[in-house]
Design a protein around this motif. Structure first.
Motif, PDB file in Angstrom:
ATOM      1  N   PRO A  74       0.832  -1.208   0.000  1.00 43.69           N
ATOM      2  CA  PRO A  74       0.000   0.000   0.000  1.00 43.69           C
ATOM      3  C   PRO A  74       0.869   1.261   0.000  1.00 43.69           C
ATOM      4  O   PRO A  74       1.725   1.421   0.865  1.00 43.69           O
ATOM      5  N   VAL A  75       0.644   2.129  -0.984  1.00 44.82           N
ATOM      6  CA  VAL A  75       1.449   3.344  -1.119  1.00 44.82           C
ATOM      7  C   VAL A  75       0.523   4.518  -1.407  1.00 44.82           C
ATOM      8  O   VAL A  75      -0.222   4.494  -2.389  1.00 44.82           O
ATOM      9  N   HIS A  76       0.571   5.542  -0.571  1.00 47.11           N
ATOM     10  CA  HIS A  76      -0.343   6.683  -0.720  1.00 47.11           C
ATOM     11  C   HIS A  76      -0.025   7.562  -1.914  1.00 47.11           C
ATOM     12  O   HIS A  76      -0.900   8.239  -2.431  1.00 47.11           O
ATOM     13  N   TYR A  90      -8.162   1.739   0.436  1.00 48.71           N
ATOM     14  CA  TYR A  90      -9.206   0.875   0.999  1.00 48.71           C
ATOM     15  C   TYR A  90      -8.661  -0.092   2.046  1.00 48.71           C
ATOM     16  O   TYR A  90      -9.279  -1.118   2.315  1.00 48.71           O
ATOM     17  N   SER A  91      -7.553   0.264   2.660  1.00 50.80           N
ATOM     18  CA  SER A  91      -6.934  -0.582   3.671  1.00 50.80           C
ATOM     19  C   SER A  91      -7.932  -0.944   4.769  1.00 50.80           C
ATOM     20  O   SER A  91      -8.567  -0.077   5.362  1.00 50.80           O
ATOM     21  N   GLY A  92      -8.091  -2.241   4.997  1.00 52.95           N
ATOM     22  CA  GLY A  92      -8.975  -2.726   6.050  1.00 52.95           C
ATOM     23  C   GLY A  92     -10.454  -2.683   5.721  1.00 52.95           C
ATOM     24  O   GLY A  92     -11.273  -3.030   6.561  1.00 52.95           O
ATOM     25  N   MET A  93     -10.808  -2.266   4.509  1.00 54.56           N
ATOM     26  CA  MET A  93     -12.221  -2.108   4.153  1.00 54.56           C
ATOM     27  C   MET A  93     -12.766  -3.243   3.292  1.00 54.56           C
ATOM     28  O   MET A  93     -13.942  -3.249   2.957  1.00 54.56           O
ATOM     29  N   ARG A 135     -15.096   5.824   7.797  1.00 59.55           N
ATOM     30  CA  ARG A 135     -14.221   4.713   7.398  1.00 59.55           C
ATOM     31  C   ARG A 135     -14.000   3.712   8.530  1.00 59.55           C
ATOM     32  O   ARG A 135     -13.781   2.539   8.274  1.00 59.55           O
ATOM     33  N   ALA A 136     -14.060   4.155   9.768  1.00 62.36           N
ATOM     34  CA  ALA A 136     -13.903   3.226  10.894  1.00 62.36           C
ATOM     35  C   ALA A 136     -15.046   2.218  10.904  1.00 62.36           C
ATOM     36  O   ALA A 136     -14.832   1.019  11.124  1.00 62.36           O
ATOM     37  N   VAL A 137     -16.252   2.681  10.643  1.00 61.11           N
ATOM     38  CA  VAL A 137     -17.407   1.773  10.562  1.00 61.11           C
ATOM     39  C   VAL A 137     -17.244   0.847   9.370  1.00 61.11           C
ATOM     40  O   VAL A 137     -17.517  -0.353   9.453  1.00 61.11           O
ATOM     41  N   TRP A 138     -16.787   1.377   8.257  1.00 58.90           N
ATOM     42  CA  TRP A 138     -16.593   0.551   7.062  1.00 58.90           C
ATOM     43  C   TRP A 138     -15.581  -0.558   7.321  1.00 58.90           C
ATOM     44  O   TRP A 138     -15.739  -1.669   6.835  1.00 58.90           O
TER      45      TRP A 138
END
Length: 165
Positions: A74-76, A90-93, A135-138
């Protein structure tokens, strides 16, 4: 697969690059997806529509992610249509046993199953209909709104059609 037409594709990956990507992901890439990367490495398919039976309508592919020098890291600051950026954004999603392989309908994701019962399947993650914008909920609901599209990447490619079909 060679008869398919793509725009905005990158040079195909070498066998050693495909192997390095597969190793980085724990060895779960399906053979048909590896073959795709060796020829096309992402891009926009000319036949870019598919039928979503759970919605009863056609959806479109924005692009298949291409693999850059970062492989699956993953690279921003990677290009927006690369696998590296998708894994950052979308890390963790998405379910942990999947890989983001493309974008659909502006907001949603195409996934490839990497392990277990989903291995090799192409899946659709409906980001647009996740509740709220938190995003935390996602991340807590990463397995929600995931639908199966095809039993394999090759079968999914065969389902692609023109908008007029």
């Amino acid at each position: 697969m060679h008869s398919m037409v793509f725009s905005s594709t990158r040079p195909g990956l070498s066998a050693s690059q495909v192997q390095a990507l597969d190793s980085q992901l724990g060895g779960g890439l399906s053979n048909d997806y590896k073959a795709f990367l060796s020829v096309f490495n992402g891009g926009v398919p000319e036949l870019g529509y598919f039928y979503a039976d759970w919605l009863g309508e056609d959806l479109w592919i924005d692009w298949f992610c291409w693999v850059d020098e970062n492989l699956a890291a993953p690279v921003h600051c990677a290009e927006y249509d690369s696998l590296s950026f998708a894994r950052y954004k979308y890390s963790g999603m998405v379910p942990e046993d999947t890989l983001i392989i493309g974008r659909c309908c502006r907001d949603d994701l195409l996934l490839l199953g990497l392990a277990g019962a989903r291995h090799g399947q192409v899946l659709y993650k409906d980001i647009a209909h996740l509740p709220g914008g938190d995003r935390a909920v996602w991340r807590e609901r990463k397995d929600d709104l995931v639908s199966s599209l095809a039993g394999s990447f090759g079968a999914f490619l065969k389902c692609l059609k023109d908008e007029e079909d």
